[in-house]
Design a protein around this motif. Sequence first.
Motif, PDB file in Angstrom:
ATOM      1  N   LYS A   1       0.833  -1.207   0.000  1.00 19.61           N
ATOM      2  CA  LYS A   1       0.000   0.000   0.000  1.00 19.61           C
ATOM      3  C   LYS A   1       0.868   1.259   0.000  1.00 19.61           C
ATOM      4  CE  LYS A   1      -3.678  -2.275   2.526  1.00 19.61           C
ATOM      5  NZ  LYS A   1      -4.229  -2.464   3.864  1.00 19.61           N
ATOM      6  N   ARG A   2       1.923   1.241   0.809  1.00 20.17           N
ATOM      7  CA  ARG A   2       2.808   2.410   0.892  1.00 20.17           C
ATOM      8  C   ARG A   2       3.461   2.685  -0.466  1.00 20.17           C
ATOM      9  NH1 ARG A   2       5.361   1.107   5.245  1.00 20.17           N
ATOM     10  NH2 ARG A   2       6.896  -0.174   4.190  1.00 20.17           N
ATOM     11  N   ASN A   3       3.938   1.627  -1.135  1.00 14.75           N
ATOM     12  CA  ASN A   3       4.579   1.820  -2.436  1.00 14.75           C
ATOM     13  C   ASN A   3       3.616   2.406  -3.457  1.00 14.75           C
ATOM     14  OD1 ASN A   3       7.131   0.972  -1.700  1.00 14.75           O
ATOM     15  ND2 ASN A   3       6.782  -1.137  -2.309  1.00 14.75           N
ATOM     16  N   VAL A   4       2.394   1.884  -3.518  1.00 16.90           N
ATOM     17  CA  VAL A   4       1.409   2.416  -4.461  1.00 16.90           C
ATOM     18  C   VAL A   4       1.141   3.884  -4.163  1.00 16.90           C
ATOM     19  CG1 VAL A   4      -1.021   2.321  -5.165  1.00 16.90           C
ATOM     20  CG2 VAL A   4       0.288   0.218  -4.979  1.00 16.90           C
TER      21      VAL A   4
ATOM     22  N   GLU B   1       1.238   9.359  -5.543  1.00 22.83           N
ATOM     23  CA  GLU B   1       1.083  10.707  -4.993  1.00 22.83           C
ATOM     24  C   GLU B   1       2.355  11.546  -5.050  1.00 22.83           C
ATOM     25  OE1 GLU B   1      -1.672  12.080  -4.314  1.00 22.83           O
ATOM     26  OE2 GLU B   1      -3.022  10.383  -4.111  1.00 22.83           O
ATOM     27  N   THR B   2       3.502  10.968  -4.725  1.00 18.54           N
ATOM     28  CA  THR B   2       4.715  11.795  -4.671  1.00 18.54           C
ATOM     29  C   THR B   2       5.518  11.748  -5.955  1.00 18.54           C
ATOM     30  OG1 THR B   2       6.116  10.091  -3.671  1.00 18.54           O
ATOM     31  CG2 THR B   2       4.896  11.516  -2.173  1.00 18.54           C
ATOM     32  N   GLU B   3       5.459  10.630  -6.671  1.00 16.94           N
ATOM     33  CA  GLU B   3       6.225  10.514  -7.916  1.00 16.94           C
ATOM     34  C   GLU B   3       5.381  10.817  -9.143  1.00 16.94           C
ATOM     35  OE1 GLU B   3       9.336  10.379  -7.892  1.00 16.94           O
ATOM     36  OE2 GLU B   3       9.691   9.737  -5.837  1.00 16.94           O
ATOM     37  N   SER B   4       4.077  11.029  -8.957  1.00 13.57           N
ATOM     38  CA  SER B   4       3.150  11.372 -10.039  1.00 13.57           C
ATOM     39  C   SER B   4       3.154  10.362 -11.179  1.00 13.57           C
ATOM     40  CB  SER B   4       3.457  12.767 -10.589  1.00 13.57           C
ATOM     41  OG  SER B   4       3.372  13.725  -9.571  1.00 13.57           O
ATOM     42  N   MET B   5       3.323   9.103 -10.829  1.00 10.99           N
ATOM     43  CA  MET B   5       3.243   8.051 -11.833  1.00 10.99           C
ATOM     44  C   MET B   5       1.772   7.746 -12.091  1.00 10.99           C
ATOM     45  SD  MET B   5       6.347   5.516 -10.637  1.00 10.99           S
ATOM     46  CE  MET B   5       6.198   4.346 -11.975  1.00 10.99           C
ATOM     47  N   SER B   6       1.454   7.355 -13.304  1.00 13.11           N
ATOM     48  CA  SER B   6       0.084   6.940 -13.605  1.00 13.11           C
ATOM     49  C   SER B   6      -0.174   5.608 -12.902  1.00 13.11           C
ATOM     50  CB  SER B   6      -0.109   6.784 -15.113  1.00 13.11           C
ATOM     51  OG  SER B   6       0.579   5.633 -15.579  1.00 13.11           O
TER      52      SER B   6
ATOM     53  N   VAL C   1       2.327   2.477 -12.081  1.00 17.63           N
ATOM     54  CA  VAL C   1       2.460   1.942 -10.726  1.00 17.63           C
ATOM     55  C   VAL C   1       2.243   0.429 -10.743  1.00 17.63           C
ATOM     56  CG1 VAL C   1       1.439   1.928  -8.412  1.00 17.63           C
ATOM     57  CG2 VAL C   1       1.853   4.100  -9.573  1.00 17.63           C
ATOM     58  N   ALA C   2       1.190  -0.008 -11.409  1.00 17.45           N
ATOM     59  CA  ALA C   2       0.889  -1.437 -11.478  1.00 17.45           C
ATOM     60  C   ALA C   2       2.026  -2.208 -12.143  1.00 17.45           C
ATOM     61  CB  ALA C   2      -0.429  -1.665 -12.222  1.00 17.45           C
TER      62      ALA C   2
ATOM     63  N   CYS D   1       1.720  -5.847 -10.353  1.00 14.28           N
ATOM     64  CA  CYS D   1       0.371  -6.257  -9.963  1.00 14.28           C
ATOM     65  C   CYS D   1      -0.621  -5.807 -11.026  1.00 14.28           C
ATOM     66  CB  CYS D   1       0.003  -5.699  -8.589  1.00 14.28           C
ATOM     67  SG  CYS D   1      -0.161  -3.910  -8.512  1.00 14.28           S
ATOM     68  N   LEU D   2      -1.833  -6.306 -10.927  1.00 19.26           N
ATOM     69  CA  LEU D   2      -2.886  -5.905 -11.854  1.00 19.26           C
ATOM     70  C   LEU D   2      -3.327  -4.484 -11.548  1.00 19.26           C
ATOM     71  CD1 LEU D   2      -5.001  -9.174 -11.785  1.00 19.26           C
ATOM     72  CD2 LEU D   2      -3.397  -8.440 -13.560  1.00 19.26           C
ATOM     73  N   LEU D   3      -3.818  -3.787 -12.558  1.00 15.05           N
ATOM     74  CA  LEU D   3      -4.272  -2.408 -12.389  1.00 15.05           C
ATOM     75  C   LEU D   3      -5.370  -2.300 -11.322  1.00 15.05           C
ATOM     76  CD1 LEU D   3      -3.954   0.523 -13.288  1.00 15.05           C
ATOM     77  CD2 LEU D   3      -5.578   0.044 -15.132  1.00 15.05           C
ATOM     78  N   PRO D   4      -6.387  -3.183 -11.319  1.00 11.76           N
ATOM     79  CA  PRO D   4      -7.405  -3.086 -10.256  1.00 11.76           C
ATOM     80  C   PRO D   4      -6.818  -3.288  -8.857  1.00 11.76           C
ATOM     81  CG  PRO D   4      -8.227  -4.436 -12.056  1.00 11.76           C
ATOM     82  CD  PRO D   4      -6.773  -4.167 -12.337  1.00 11.76           C
TER      83      PRO D   4
END
Length: 162
Positions: A115-118, A123-128, A132-133, A138-141
Amino acid sequence: MAPARPTVEELFSAHANFVWRNLRRFGVRSADLEDVTHDVFLVAHRKYPDWDGAHERAWLFAIARRCASAYRRRAHRTREIQVDEVPDLGVEGDPSTRAELERLDRALAMLDEDKRNVLLLYETESMSMREVAIALGCLLPTAYARLYAARRELARAFREPR
């Protein structure tokens, strides 16, 4: 026509700070951050021919995570001492700001690593969320569910009395 892939040198110029920040979050000591950051880009150079050219930061994040894991294993063998908390980085100014930052750090530490990594990547790295997935494998959902859960847990932590 597909855009040309950036070279490893261009990746380094564009994303060295991103890699450095994430290595620090993964527990790499300040004294070793520069070396491990270079290790990440050496691995990227070695794996460059196999890279499809998509999602630069997600690809580098995955390499950085593996390099940080190898670093922590090496640190254990070399008898280096790992710390549980990041040392004070000298946040100056308003004491209430410092208190809020410390509260945020404690709340983030309460989240499980997934959860922390996501949350941090989004939020801080502004990755889509797609990046992130991919970065976390991991899967997008699943990534969206982890983000929602992390935000909910942080909100709960800030509603509770200090």
